[in-house]
Motif scaffolding. Structure first.
Motif, PDB file in Angstrom:
ATOM      1  N   SER A 104      42.065 -39.608  52.900  1.00  0.00           N
ATOM      2  CA  SER A 104      40.638 -39.926  52.853  1.00  0.00           C
ATOM      3  C   SER A 104      40.461 -41.356  53.330  1.00  0.00           C
ATOM      4  N   ASP A 122      33.466 -38.274  35.088  1.00  0.00           N
ATOM      5  CA  ASP A 122      33.254 -36.842  35.361  1.00  0.00           C
ATOM      6  C   ASP A 122      32.789 -36.626  36.800  1.00  0.00           C
ATOM      7  N   HIS A 125      35.672 -36.933  39.133  1.00  0.00           N
ATOM      8  CA  HIS A 125      36.497 -35.724  39.045  1.00  0.00           C
ATOM      9  C   HIS A 125      35.832 -34.564  39.787  1.00  0.00           C
ATOM     10  N   MET A 126      34.527 -34.413  39.614  1.00  0.00           N
ATOM     11  CA  MET A 126      33.786 -33.320  40.239  1.00  0.00           C
ATOM     12  C   MET A 126      33.869 -33.406  41.773  1.00  0.00           C
ATOM     13  N   HIS A 127      33.860 -34.643  42.293  1.00  0.00           N
ATOM     14  CA  HIS A 127      33.901 -34.832  43.742  1.00  0.00           C
ATOM     15  C   HIS A 127      35.325 -35.014  44.265  1.00  0.00           C
ATOM     16  N   ASP A 128      36.304 -34.879  43.378  1.00  0.00           N
ATOM     17  CA  ASP A 128      37.718 -34.967  43.765  1.00  0.00           C
ATOM     18  C   ASP A 128      38.005 -36.275  44.513  1.00  0.00           C
ATOM     19  N   GLU A 129      37.501 -37.385  43.964  1.00  0.00           N
ATOM     20  CA  GLU A 129      37.684 -38.685  44.589  1.00  0.00           C
ATOM     21  C   GLU A 129      39.059 -39.284  44.244  1.00  0.00           C
ATOM     22  N   LEU A 130      39.613 -40.012  45.180  1.00  0.00           N
ATOM     23  CA  LEU A 130      40.850 -40.737  44.945  1.00  0.00           C
ATOM     24  C   LEU A 130      40.535 -42.015  44.166  1.00  0.00           C
ATOM     25  N   SER A 131      41.468 -42.430  43.293  1.00  0.00           N
ATOM     26  CA  SER A 131      41.181 -43.623  42.496  1.00  0.00           C
ATOM     27  C   SER A 131      42.447 -44.275  41.947  1.00  0.00           C
ATOM     28  N   LYS A 145      37.930 -34.616  32.151  1.00  0.00           N
ATOM     29  CA  LYS A 145      39.005 -34.043  32.945  1.00  0.00           C
ATOM     30  C   LYS A 145      39.493 -35.007  34.028  1.00  0.00           C
ATOM     31  N   TYR A 146      38.760 -36.105  34.175  1.00  0.00           N
ATOM     32  CA  TYR A 146      39.151 -37.097  35.176  1.00  0.00           C
ATOM     33  C   TYR A 146      40.555 -37.636  34.899  1.00  0.00           C
ATOM     34  N   THR A 149      44.222 -40.995  40.514  1.00  0.00           N
ATOM     35  CA  THR A 149      45.256 -40.607  41.475  1.00  0.00           C
ATOM     36  C   THR A 149      46.480 -41.484  41.297  1.00  0.00           C
TER      37      THR A 149
END
Length: 326
Positions: A104, A122, A125-131, A145-146, A149
């Motif tokens: 990304s 949240d 997590h919902m947008h499947d972002e890297l972090s 659920k977050y 990465t």
């Protein structure tokens, strides 16, 4: 035969003594020259070429990079220096592969400030972002659920106080400065980096780099994570929960540390237990480092954007998280 170089010999001596004949110790501190440690005489590093030896062991993991350079400069072959967690083939391979893992153009840097809330986690997590996330972010894990990465710890008191919990975190790539590898369990899948720290008596922000052997200290783990993100090639780096604003009473100081007294400087009420030792914050130094990081990112075509809800960081352009994720 083996030499001990640098300080922190207590960590190394027992295991080394059983495997090698230690013939001499070396240290740059002039007051130690000619004295004995564990019954072995201490010499200045310049005397290393006067001895015959098989290997040199660097014992001060806080300054591996500098010590390596110094002893190589006086004629020691790099092959004669025993590997450390930072200077080993596996760690070099891990860092090289790290650049190829980026799928990304953007990543979020999650601070633990009071502005951080579970709803924002949240959303990530919902947008499947890297972090990247740090230290006691695990306190939020039972509410969301977050999961980050990447996980990073840099503060030695955080590592000592929470070693059991940090060691139990699994399935997350972890990043540690080399000097913390004595406090925490690490594996060959983790990423070990060098940190250019200032003299403790004169703390100043150190120039940021894209070199994992020598990242610049900025008074906060956030600063190092931004350097890692730039090293990986991310073009957009978003800060969330990075308030860089702390409240505490100076009378809670104990030697060079503060003692928790119920302050609310973080996203979770149990983040700083009463009585827990913690290192004083360096808000100004961190802001100075943020300015340096902003210039570095611009010079390589990347952007650092602050989407923290409030906080005291005005160095970077602000943008709302909702707009970013919409």
């Amino acid at each position: 035969m083996i030499f001990g170089c640098g300080s922190d010999l207590e960590y190394e001596f027992d295991s080394l003594e059983s495997e090698y004949e230690i013939v001499a110790l070396f240290d740059k501190e002039k007051d130690l020259h000619g004295k004995f440690k564990f019954g072995i005489k201490i010499y200045p590093p310049e005397k290393i070429p006067d001895f015959s030896y098989d290997f040199i062991k660097i014992c001060s993991l806080a300054h591996t990079n500098k010590i390596r350079s110094q002893i190589i400069d006086i004629g020691v072959q790099s092959e004669k220096i025993m590997p450390t967690p930072l200077f080993c083939d596996k760690n070099f391979q891990n860092w090289e592969k790290l650049k190829k893992q980026r799928k990304s153009k953007r990543i979020f840097i999650i601070g633990n400030g009071p502005s951080l809330n579970v709803c924002d986690l949240d959303l990530l997590h919902m947008h499947d972002e890297l972090s990247f996330a740090f230290n006691k972010i695990y306190l939020a894990f039972d509410q969301t659920k977050y999961r980050p990465t990447y996980y990073m710890v840099e503060d030695i008191l955080v590592a000592k106080n929470n070693a059991k919990r940090i060691n139990s975190i699994s399935k997350l790539p972890k990043f540690f400065p080399e000097f913390i590898t004595r406090q925490l369990t690490f594996s060959d899948t983790d990423y070990i980096y060098g940190l250019n720290r200032p003299n403790n008596r004169i703390p100043v922000a150190k120039k940021p780099t894209l070199n994992f052997l020598n990242f610049g200290w900025g008074g906060a783990v956030t600063c190092t994570a931004i350097q890692v993100a730039l090293y990986m090639g991310f073009k957009e780096i978003y800060l969330l929960g990075v308030d860089n604003s702390f409240r505490y009473e100076n009378h809670n100081a104990h030697k060079n540390h503060l003692v928790g007294a119920g302050e609310s400087n973080h996203f979770h009420p149990e983040y700083r237990p009463i009585g827990e030792k913690w290192n004083p914050p360096y808000e100004k130094i961190t802001n100075d480092h943020f300015t340096m990081l902003n210039k570095l990112s611009e010079s390589i075509g990347s952007r650092i954007i602050n989407c923290t809800r409030g906080g005291a960081v005005e160095v970077f352009t602000r943008k709302s998280l909702d707009d970013i994720l919409s």
